[in-house]
Design a protein around this motif. Structure first.
Motif, mmCIF file in Angstrom:
data_model
loop_
_atom_site.group_PDB
_atom_site.id
_atom_site.type_symbol
_atom_site.label_atom_id
_atom_site.label_comp_id
_atom_site.label_asym_id
_atom_site.label_seq_id
_atom_site.Cartn_x
_atom_site.Cartn_y
_atom_site.Cartn_z
ATOM 1 N N PHE A 6 38.434 35.859 45.527
ATOM 2 C CA PHE A 6 37.462 35.257 44.624
ATOM 3 C C PHE A 6 36.962 36.265 43.604
ATOM 4 C CE2 PHE A 6 36.457 32.410 48.458
ATOM 5 C CZ PHE A 6 37.431 31.497 48.069
ATOM 6 N N ILE A 7 36.787 37.496 44.064
ATOM 7 C CA ILE A 7 36.380 38.531 43.091
ATOM 8 C C ILE A 7 37.412 38.661 41.987
ATOM 9 C CG2 ILE A 7 36.003 41.012 42.809
ATOM 10 C CD1 ILE A 7 34.812 40.985 45.637
ATOM 11 N N PHE A 8 38.658 38.693 42.410
ATOM 12 C CA PHE A 8 39.737 38.788 41.409
ATOM 13 C C PHE A 8 39.670 37.635 40.438
ATOM 14 C CE2 PHE A 8 43.626 38.258 39.423
ATOM 15 C CZ PHE A 8 44.296 37.161 39.911
ATOM 16 N N ARG A 9 39.576 36.410 40.970
ATOM 17 C CA ARG A 9 39.608 35.228 40.126
ATOM 18 C C ARG A 9 38.458 35.211 39.135
ATOM 19 N NH1 ARG A 9 36.602 31.246 40.813
ATOM 20 N NH2 ARG A 9 36.225 31.650 43.007
ATOM 21 N N ILE A 10 37.253 35.432 39.690
ATOM 22 C CA ILE A 10 36.082 35.322 38.826
ATOM 23 C C ILE A 10 36.090 36.407 37.765
ATOM 24 C CG2 ILE A 10 33.574 35.468 38.804
ATOM 25 C CD1 ILE A 10 33.643 34.195 41.605
ATOM 26 N N SER A 11 36.444 37.651 38.161
ATOM 27 C CA SER A 11 36.453 38.738 37.187
ATOM 28 C C SER A 11 37.480 38.503 36.096
ATOM 29 C CB SER A 11 36.746 40.059 37.905
ATOM 30 O OG SER A 11 35.751 40.301 38.868
ATOM 31 N N ALA A 109 57.913 41.919 40.356
ATOM 32 C CA ALA A 109 56.920 42.611 41.199
ATOM 33 C C ALA A 109 55.600 42.594 40.469
ATOM 34 C CB ALA A 109 57.368 44.042 41.468
ATOM 35 N N LEU A 110 54.533 42.228 41.192
ATOM 36 C CA LEU A 110 53.224 42.056 40.577
ATOM 37 C C LEU A 110 52.214 42.973 41.244
ATOM 38 C CD1 LEU A 110 51.036 40.516 38.922
ATOM 39 C CD2 LEU A 110 50.950 38.870 40.803
ATOM 40 N N ASP A 111 51.423 43.647 40.412
ATOM 41 C CA ASP A 111 50.293 44.427 40.895
ATOM 42 C C ASP A 111 49.084 44.056 40.060
ATOM 43 O OD1 ASP A 111 51.098 46.693 42.939
ATOM 44 O OD2 ASP A 111 52.734 46.529 41.476
ATOM 45 N N TYR A 112 47.928 43.942 40.754
ATOM 46 C CA TYR A 112 46.695 43.672 40.015
ATOM 47 C C TYR A 112 45.550 44.406 40.689
ATOM 48 C CZ TYR A 112 42.902 41.369 37.634
ATOM 49 O OH TYR A 112 41.789 41.139 36.885
ATOM 50 N N TRP A 113 44.795 45.108 39.878
ATOM 51 C CA TRP A 113 43.614 45.829 40.338
ATOM 52 C C TRP A 113 42.401 45.094 39.775
ATOM 53 C CZ3 TRP A 113 48.197 47.870 38.811
ATOM 54 C CH2 TRP A 113 48.850 48.742 39.706
ATOM 55 N N GLN A 115 39.113 45.171 40.111
ATOM 56 C CA GLN A 115 37.918 45.837 39.615
ATOM 57 C C GLN A 115 38.181 46.578 38.315
ATOM 58 O OE1 GLN A 115 36.428 48.236 42.839
ATOM 59 N NE2 GLN A 115 35.833 46.459 44.073
ATOM 60 N N ALA A 116 39.360 47.126 38.215
ATOM 61 C CA ALA A 116 39.719 47.838 36.971
ATOM 62 C C ALA A 116 40.268 46.884 35.924
ATOM 63 C CB ALA A 116 40.749 48.921 37.271
ATOM 64 N N LYS A 117 40.537 45.641 36.308
ATOM 65 C CA LYS A 117 41.118 44.642 35.399
ATOM 66 C C LYS A 117 42.424 45.154 34.816
ATOM 67 C CE LYS A 117 37.133 42.697 36.098
ATOM 68 N NZ LYS A 117 36.536 43.788 36.874
ATOM 69 N N ARG A 118 43.249 45.664 35.706
ATOM 70 C CA ARG A 118 44.531 46.225 35.285
ATOM 71 C C ARG A 118 45.653 45.517 36.034
ATOM 72 N NH1 ARG A 118 47.627 50.961 36.591
ATOM 73 N NH2 ARG A 118 46.140 51.520 38.235
ATOM 74 N N PHE A 119 46.778 45.304 35.392
ATOM 75 C CA PHE A 119 47.908 44.640 36.048
ATOM 76 C C PHE A 119 49.214 45.314 35.644
ATOM 77 C CE2 PHE A 119 50.105 42.380 32.686
ATOM 78 C CZ PHE A 119 49.164 42.343 31.664
#
Length: 667
Positions: A6-11, A109-113, A115-119
């Motif tokens: 949820f944090i990921f989605r909302i941010s 391949a997928l990466d997502y951070w 809090q940093a809003k980086r992918f």
């Protein structure tokens, strides 16, 4: 685990602008989390009808679908992604073995951070590598793309449907994209491209096996993009209607500004293979087209420049099929779509028409043209030919005043004579050129002229005064009568009108001849000997592509006193010309004794209509007409009985006369 998601989605949605979160349902028994997201919006990118399902058993499996995805004017539907093992922590979401489910699955391949809003996305189809890294937070959001042997045909769905589609090609290099909170602010990149193939549905814009290097930098300022780029086109061919570039070897360095209102090229330097270097500046408006254009080139190869740049635009003109050599300079300026100035210099140029209508050798041209002020120009050449007739070295001074061209006087050597031009004036009216001149023909040897034209060798000279000749709406016409002196007599040409002279021509004219020497005339055409003089006229002559359609022609003995004798061979040929109905009124014994005979008058006429020649002679006779009327001793009379003769058959008879030794029919 769920709160991290949820944090990921909302941010993420806060960064790109959440449009709507429609629903979310959790089925604990099935260990499944389903989400429906109505849409995400951003000026540069948006999606709607988004669903995502997490299935949690031994591993977390993600299935995502985007019903509608759009970005930068492109739109895609039903984009699907499957991850068989989604790793989720508070700091990172990772899917190492995901697949983008296109018609042919692509490993992603997928990466997502969050809090940093980086992918980071890594696509590794066989033989390719795509990496997309994005930083969506902070003062300078960015996306960086790295490509290694990337298949460019994957980009076709992203291109406008009415433009060229990429069907093959590989690219390696980097692309950098910079964003702010609203849109893309800068794009730069360097790509090496190989085996690029593209085409549109019409086939009018296509490229094949293209290779080269491309680099660019574009920076946004409000509605404008400041850009600069460099293209090194090394290999491959391109057809961009109507231009065709058969191979590479071209380099372009340019910079300018683009906006929805138009494109400007502040400075461009172009180096074209085998042609030379040129510089260009341009201002183009979507509303008004070319507002400003400047083009400069020095020491350009005319052969390559003509074949690649000029020939496609000259179709249908007299210059559509030339062999060109030499070099030249050009300095051109346009404003608001209209030519303002043009400087052309040609040096040692040969212009040879492949259809053999004309050729000019060692052409020199100095042309300083201005739309609003008079200038002086000069054209010169060492020689050439016009319609098979040799022309000599000529220098023509020209006075230019806008679209008016004037030559007060010039002399054009033709064979051993010359054509003196006076008061030549040409003007461009309503987009079409028209011109006029008058002059005189200094004596030209008829043997040389007739040989050059492929005619039987004629004696005498060709000279006369040329009345006013004009060209307007593809019609060349002559006011007055052109007089020529040939065969010791005179020929007058009047009412001349030549339509489409350099295409499929049609001609109308009246021709009158006075007191032509029959001895010279019959000797020229190997007709046999006839002493005497003859008047001739061809009224209402009409030719189409140099083939006669109709005329009313007459040939009669001239009035006056002069020797009138005809040889036996000429009698034979005249009787053969009359066809099977022709006959000679003479005793056979007399025909065997004498080689020459006397006559009082001869004449023949032909009125051509619908391919049939209606023939008459000096006077009517029972059942026919008299062609040669006897007089004196020994006298001879040649009769004709066939009044209707097919034109082609008559021409064939003339050919046989000069080829065979025919015998007359004697009655």
């Amino acid at each position: 685990m769920f709160p991290y998601f949820f944090i990921f989605r909302i941010s993420l949605l806060q960064r790109v602008g959440l449009a709507w979160l429609l629903s979310m349902a959790v089925t604990a028994q099935a260990a499944t989390l389903s989400m429906d997201i109505k849409g995400l919006s951003h000026p540069a990118v948006g999606m709607s009808d988004v669903t995502a399902t997490l299935t949690m058993q031994d591993k977390v499996v993600l299935d995502a679908r985007i019903g509608d995805l759009h970005w930068q004017g492109h739109q895609h539907q039903n984009v699907r992604y499957h991850c068989p093992d989604l790793q989720m922590t508070k700091q990172r979401l990772r899917c190492e073995k995901g697949q983008l489910l296109l018609p042919k699955p692509v490993p992603v391949a997928l990466d997502y951070w969050p809090q940093a809003k980086r992918f980071k996305l890594e696509l590794q189809p066989p033989g390719e590598y795509w990496r997309v890294e994005g930083q969506l937070s902070g003062r300078s959001p960015k996306i960086d793309i790295q490509l290694q042997q990337a298949d460019l045909s994957r980009l076709s769905p992203l291109l406008p449907h009415d433009g060229p589609m990429i069907t093959n090609g590989r690219a390696s290099g980097q692309v950098q994209i910079r964003l702010d909170q609203q849109a893309v602010t800068a794009v730069s990149g360097q790509l090496a491209i190989q085996q690029l193939v593209f085409a549109d549905q019409t086939g009018l814009h296509a490229g094949d096996k293209l290779a080269g290097q491309l680099s660019w930098v574009a920076q946004r300022a409000g509605e404008q993009w400041q850009w600069q780029g460099q293209l090194d086109w090394q290999q491959g061919e391109v057809f961009w209607n109507p231009m065709y570039f058969p191979r590479g070897g071209h380099q372009l360095i340019a910079q300018g500004v683009w906006s929805p209102a138009g494109l400007s090229v502040d400075q461009a330097k172009l180096n074209m293979a085998d042609i030379g270097r040129a510089s260009l500046s341009l201002a183009w408006s979507t509303a008004q087209g070319v507002e400003r254009l400047s083009l400069t080139g020095q020491s350009l190869s005319l052969a390559q420049a003509y074949g690649v740049l000029l020939k496609p635009w000259l179709a249908g003109t007299a210059a559509a099929d030339l062999e060109v050599t030499g070099e030249g300079d050009i300095d051109l300026s346009m404003r608001d779509g209209a030519l303002q100035s043009l400087d052309i210099a040609l040096r040692k140029a040969d212009l040879i028409d492949n259809q053999q209508r004309f050729a000019l050798k060692q052409v020199g041209l100095t042309l300083p043209w201005r739309v609003d002020q008079p200038t002086l120009a000069e054209l010169s050449f060492d020689g050439g030919h016009l319609l098979k007739v040799d022309i000599g070295a000529t220098r023509v001074p020209l006075r230019l005043n806008g679209w008016d061209v004037e030559v007060k006087q010039a002399s054009l050597p033709i064979l051993d004579g010359r054509l003196d031009l006076q008061d030549f004036h040409a003007a461009k009216v309503a987009g079409n050129w028209q011109w006029a001149f008058s002059g005189a023909l200094a004596p030209i040897s008829m043997p040389r002229f007739s040989t050059a034209m492929g005619w039987p060798s004629m004696k005498g000279t060709l000279s006369g005064k040329v009345p006013r000749v004009s060209f307007h709406d593809q019609i060349l016409s002559m006011d007055g009568t052109l007089q020529m002196k040939v065969f010791d007599g005179t020929i007058e040409l009047a009412k001349l009108k030549l339509i489409n002279p350099l295409g499929v021509p049609s001609l109308t004219a009246d021709l009158t001849a006075h007191e032509l020497d029959l001895g010279m005339l019959t000797e020229t055409f190997s007709f046999g000997s006839i002493a005497g003089k003859v008047d001739a006229s061809v009224q209402g002559l009409e030719l189409s592509n140099w083939q006669p359609l109709r005329f009313d022609a007459k040939l009669m003995s001239s009035a006056g006193s002069y020797p009138r004798r005809i040889s036996q061979r000429a009698v034979q040929n005249i009787s053969a010309l009359g066809g099977g109905g022709a006959a000679v009124a003479l005793q056979k014994s007399v025909l065997r004794i004498f080689e020459n005979f006397r006559y009082s008058q001869l004449g023949l006429s032909c009125r051509l209509h619908n391919g049939v020649c209606t023939m008459t002679g000096v006077e009517p006779a029972p059942g026919g007409y008299v062609i040669v009327k006897g007089g004196g001793v020994p006298a001879i009379t040649v009769m004709g009985y066939n009044r209707q003769v097919d034109w082609d058959e008559l021409i064939e008879r003339l050919k046989r006369i000069t080829r065979d030794n025919l015998k007359p029919v004697v009655q």
